[in-house]
Design a protein around this motif. Structure first.
Motif, PDB file in Angstrom:
ATOM      1  N   TRP A  55     -11.931  16.305 -43.104  1.00  0.00           N
ATOM      2  CA  TRP A  55     -11.322  15.051 -43.721  1.00  0.00           C
ATOM      3  C   TRP A  55     -11.073  14.203 -42.928  1.00  0.00           C
ATOM      4  O   TRP A  55     -11.022  14.369 -41.613  1.00  0.00           O
ATOM      5  N   GLY A  56     -10.805  12.899 -43.153  1.00  0.00           N
ATOM      6  CA  GLY A  56     -10.730  11.660 -42.404  1.00  0.00           C
ATOM      7  C   GLY A  56      -9.717  11.768 -41.263  1.00  0.00           C
ATOM      8  O   GLY A  56     -10.337  11.323 -40.375  1.00  0.00           O
ATOM      9  N   ASP A  57      -8.729  12.142 -41.526  1.00  0.00           N
ATOM     10  CA  ASP A  57      -7.671  11.987 -40.363  1.00  0.00           C
ATOM     11  C   ASP A  57      -7.976  13.304 -39.370  1.00  0.00           C
ATOM     12  O   ASP A  57      -7.668  12.959 -38.325  1.00  0.00           O
ATOM     13  N   GLU A  58      -8.408  14.361 -39.722  1.00  0.00           N
ATOM     14  CA  GLU A  58      -9.130  15.378 -39.009  1.00  0.00           C
ATOM     15  C   GLU A  58     -10.289  14.697 -37.833  1.00  0.00           C
ATOM     16  O   GLU A  58     -10.198  15.015 -36.733  1.00  0.00           O
ATOM     17  N   SER A  59     -11.033  13.957 -38.682  1.00  0.00           N
ATOM     18  CA  SER A  59     -12.135  13.205 -37.878  1.00  0.00           C
ATOM     19  C   SER A  59     -11.892  12.323 -36.799  1.00  0.00           C
ATOM     20  O   SER A  59     -12.097  12.335 -35.650  1.00  0.00           O
ATOM     21  N   VAL A  60     -10.514  11.696 -37.089  1.00  0.00           N
ATOM     22  CA  VAL A  60     -10.040  10.788 -36.203  1.00  0.00           C
ATOM     23  C   VAL A  60      -9.478  11.482 -35.208  1.00  0.00           C
ATOM     24  O   VAL A  60      -9.452  11.183 -33.755  1.00  0.00           O
ATOM     25  N   THR A  61      -8.786  12.800 -35.279  1.00  0.00           N
ATOM     26  CA  THR A  61      -8.330  13.752 -34.221  1.00  0.00           C
ATOM     27  C   THR A  61      -9.294  14.110 -33.281  1.00  0.00           C
ATOM     28  O   THR A  61      -9.575  14.108 -32.204  1.00  0.00           O
ATOM     29  N   TYR A  62     -10.412  14.418 -33.896  1.00  0.00           N
ATOM     30  CA  TYR A  62     -11.658  15.204 -33.395  1.00  0.00           C
ATOM     31  C   TYR A  62     -12.215  14.255 -32.437  1.00  0.00           C
ATOM     32  O   TYR A  62     -12.681  14.380 -31.350  1.00  0.00           O
ATOM     33  N   GLN A  63     -12.341  12.629 -32.816  1.00  0.00           N
ATOM     34  CA  GLN A  63     -12.918  11.861 -32.127  1.00  0.00           C
ATOM     35  C   GLN A  63     -12.014  11.332 -31.068  1.00  0.00           C
ATOM     36  O   GLN A  63     -12.624  11.063 -29.930  1.00  0.00           O
ATOM     37  N   GLY A 372     -20.577  11.615 -44.141  1.00  0.00           N
ATOM     38  CA  GLY A 372     -21.744  11.402 -43.184  1.00  0.00           C
ATOM     39  C   GLY A 372     -23.185  11.918 -43.923  1.00  0.00           C
ATOM     40  O   GLY A 372     -23.986  11.452 -43.384  1.00  0.00           O
ATOM     41  N   ALA A 373     -23.018  12.977 -44.298  1.00  0.00           N
ATOM     42  CA  ALA A 373     -24.312  13.850 -44.772  1.00  0.00           C
ATOM     43  C   ALA A 373     -24.969  12.813 -45.783  1.00  0.00           C
ATOM     44  O   ALA A 373     -26.191  12.808 -46.010  1.00  0.00           O
ATOM     45  N   THR A 374     -24.194  12.192 -46.651  1.00  0.00           N
ATOM     46  CA  THR A 374     -24.679  11.456 -47.788  1.00  0.00           C
ATOM     47  C   THR A 374     -25.264  10.013 -47.174  1.00  0.00           C
ATOM     48  O   THR A 374     -26.378   9.703 -47.583  1.00  0.00           O
ATOM     49  N   VAL A 394     -14.475   5.385 -39.201  1.00  0.00           N
ATOM     50  CA  VAL A 394     -14.260   6.982 -38.644  1.00  0.00           C
ATOM     51  C   VAL A 394     -14.703   7.987 -39.762  1.00  0.00           C
ATOM     52  O   VAL A 394     -15.008   9.093 -39.169  1.00  0.00           O
ATOM     53  N   LEU A 395     -15.255   7.724 -40.781  1.00  0.00           N
ATOM     54  CA  LEU A 395     -15.514   8.754 -41.713  1.00  0.00           C
ATOM     55  C   LEU A 395     -16.913   9.269 -41.600  1.00  0.00           C
ATOM     56  O   LEU A 395     -17.346  10.004 -42.068  1.00  0.00           O
ATOM     57  N   THR A 396     -17.899   8.566 -40.611  1.00  0.00           N
ATOM     58  CA  THR A 396     -19.198   8.904 -40.428  1.00  0.00           C
ATOM     59  C   THR A 396     -18.998   9.297 -38.879  1.00  0.00           C
ATOM     60  O   THR A 396     -20.253   9.604 -38.526  1.00  0.00           O
ATOM     61  N   ALA A 397     -18.291   9.140 -38.001  1.00  0.00           N
ATOM     62  CA  ALA A 397     -18.262   9.103 -36.713  1.00  0.00           C
ATOM     63  C   ALA A 397     -18.138  10.475 -36.044  1.00  0.00           C
ATOM     64  O   ALA A 397     -18.657  10.788 -34.916  1.00  0.00           O
ATOM     65  N   ALA A 398     -17.836  11.505 -36.844  1.00  0.00           N
ATOM     66  CA  ALA A 398     -17.659  12.791 -36.419  1.00  0.00           C
ATOM     67  C   ALA A 398     -18.915  13.455 -35.824  1.00  0.00           C
ATOM     68  O   ALA A 398     -19.200  14.261 -35.055  1.00  0.00           O
ATOM     69  N   ASN A 399     -19.920  13.146 -36.872  1.00  0.00           N
ATOM     70  CA  ASN A 399     -21.336  13.602 -36.218  1.00  0.00           C
ATOM     71  C   ASN A 399     -22.354  12.530 -36.193  1.00  0.00           C
ATOM     72  O   ASN A 399     -22.663  11.921 -37.150  1.00  0.00           O
TER      73      ASN A 399
END
Length: 504
Positions: A55-63, A372-374, A394-399
């Motif tokens: 989810w979005g907040d986790e994606s921020v951590t990941y980036q 991101g997949a959509t 950030v919602l599509t930046a993880a991949n």
């Protein structure tokens, strides 16, 4: 027969005295620690991938955690300063074990397992080994604890540190040794540096000591430790106050029902005589940490909405202690022990659907992986890509593969290069001009994020409205992905082909 002759016979008929019946020993300290820890780990590992979604907040951590430490620091100067220490910790973990979904979430699982063990020891110290074991087992079963044990954010770590700081507080009260108070103060400061709202637990501890009527030297020792925590936190609090727009999305209390139910249940449990060991009683410790932090956030909500359930995740320490001690109390009342066990089994059965739903992508407010997949599925190579608003890039930046073949129409500098979360966007006129260079635009719109006062967002919306028409929208958890096509494109052969492609 003489009296002397009858004496031996009488002696043989008298039964020997029976030894007093000893109470069965309670669980050992090792069991009080290991059983809650093992249960928390098992529940944390169950469905930890959530179907490989993030989810979005986790994606921020990941980036952010994958950036250099210097970049993390520069980013924190502009946004998310309150999480800077957590990002630095995760950066080191990623460096040791690699950046992946399991690496992102396992630290939270282990932190919550540590918290469960700490709750068990707290309950054991305040109300006996059985109460401690029950409290420690209740803690990882709580829905809120299960949820945040599987998230790549700081809240589980904060909860663990507050738990052990609370244990250090209880241990320091009777001994008054400076070393113990130093351990308490340093643990609380670390929790506060991971998330500022942990300071609310510090206030709850103060209320506990006042209500316990501890000697003045103890209050002075706690006051000195608390002053050290506040002094250490103050620079971060002052600097982060300038980033208050980070919580502007909070329009009112978020997931308030859980807090209210837990508070009511805890207060009812506290009516029973739960634990009387030591100078600090269990109820006097548990009720303030359960009720006070959330109550303070609710009090300030009319001025600045700040209540979010995860900000006071550590309040679950209180409800776990109260439920564990209450269960132990009814177990000791022999006539009620059967009812207590029946109630416990019913509660566990009721938790099963909730536990299962927490391990689905739909249990979070958005699904960055699905978004991101959509975008990748709906977009074509060479299409324009537009974010409404830009901070949700950030919602599509993880991949990066999801947007690799699309052109980000508003982006001037990417997030990493600009040391931001969402990047730096072009001026409004430039965004509008770039949009007009494309016949197809894939727009990402997250719910409730459009700001009519932002000229960039107004330019995006106005250009879409005047020069494009909506040709298909896909709704995913937390966002809408819309394909827009230029008006003139429908009058050309290329436009007809695009229309057929969109329909297909």
């Amino acid at each position: 027969m003489s009296l002397d002759e009858r004496a031996p016979t009488a002696a043989r008929t008298v039964s020997p005295p029976q030894p007093a019946r000893r109470q069965s020993p309670g669980p050992s300290t090792a069991l009080v620690v290991i059983a809650p820890l093992a249960l928390a780990v098992a529940l944390g590992l169950w469905g930890i991938r959530r179907k490989n979604t993030m989810w979005g907040d986790e994606s921020v951590t990941y980036q952010v955690a994958r950036r250099d430490l210097s970049q993390i620091w520069l980013t924190a100067q502009q946004v998310d300063l309150v999480h800077a220490l957590y990002y630095a910790v995760m950066h080191e973990i990623f460096g040791l074990f690699g950046a992946g979904l399991l690496t992102l979430r396992l630290p939270s699982v282990l932190a919550m397992a540590s918290a469960a063990a700490g709750v068990g020891l707290l309950g054991s110290r305040l109300a006996g080994p059985r109460a401690g074991l029950l409290a420690g087992l209740v803690f990882p079963l709580l829905p809120q604890v299960q949820k945040y044990a599987q998230e790549g954010r700081s809240y589980a770590m904060v909860c663990a540190l507050v738990t052990w700081a609370t244990y250090a507080l209880v241990a320091a009260v009777p001994h008054r040794a400076r070393r113990r108070w130093a351990v308490y103060g340093s643990t609380m400061l670390l929790a506060c540096l991971l998330h500022e709202f942990a300071v609310l637990a510090l206030l709850a501890h103060g209320v506990t000591l006042v209500l316990s009527r501890v000697p003045r030297p103890v209050l002075r020792a706690w006051s000195a430790a608390a002053a050290g925590v506040v002094a250490g936190l103050l620079p971060l609090a002052i600097r982060s106050a300038g980033q208050s727009e980070q919580v502007s999305w909070i329009g009112g209390p978020v997931r308030l029902r859980y807090f209210l139910v837990a508070a009511v249940v805890g207060m009812v449990c506290a009516l029973a005589p739960l634990g009387v060991r030591g100078p600090v009683r269990l109820s006097v410790l548990a009720v303030p940490i359960l009720v006070l932090p959330g109550l303070l956030l609710l009090i300030v909500s009319p001025l600045k909405p700040l209540f979010v359930d995860r900000y006071v995740l550590f309040s679950n320490i209180g409800i776990a202690l109260l439920l564990g001690a209450w269960w132990d109390y009814f177990h000791r009342l022999r006539r009620c022990s059967r009812s207590a066990w029946i109630a416990a089994v019913a509660a566990l059965a009721a938790l099963v659907p909730t536990s299962m739903s927490l391990r689905t992508p739909q249990s979070r407010s958005n699904d960055a992986t699905a978004i991101g997949a959509t975008v990748r599925r709906e977009g074509r190579p060479g299409d324009g890509l537009l974010y409404l608003s830009g901070r949700h890039r950030v919602l599509t930046a993880a991949n990066p593969e999801d947007t690799r073949f699309l052109t980000d129409l508003a982006l001037a500098r990417d997030p990493a290069a600009s040391n931001t979360l969402g990047g730096v966007e072009l001026p409004a006129p430039d965004i509008a001009a770039r949009m007009l260079e494309f016949d197809r635009i894939v727009a990402v719109r997250a719910a409730g994020t459009f700001s009519a006062t932002d000229p960039r967002e107004a330019a995006k919306a106005g250009t879409l409205r005047r020069h494009f028409r909506e040709y298909g929208t896909t709704r995913v958890n937390g966002a809408r992905i819309t394909v827009y096509v230029r008006h003139h494109a429908f009058g050309t052969p290329a436009g007809a082909a695009a229309r057929v492609g969109c329909v297909l």
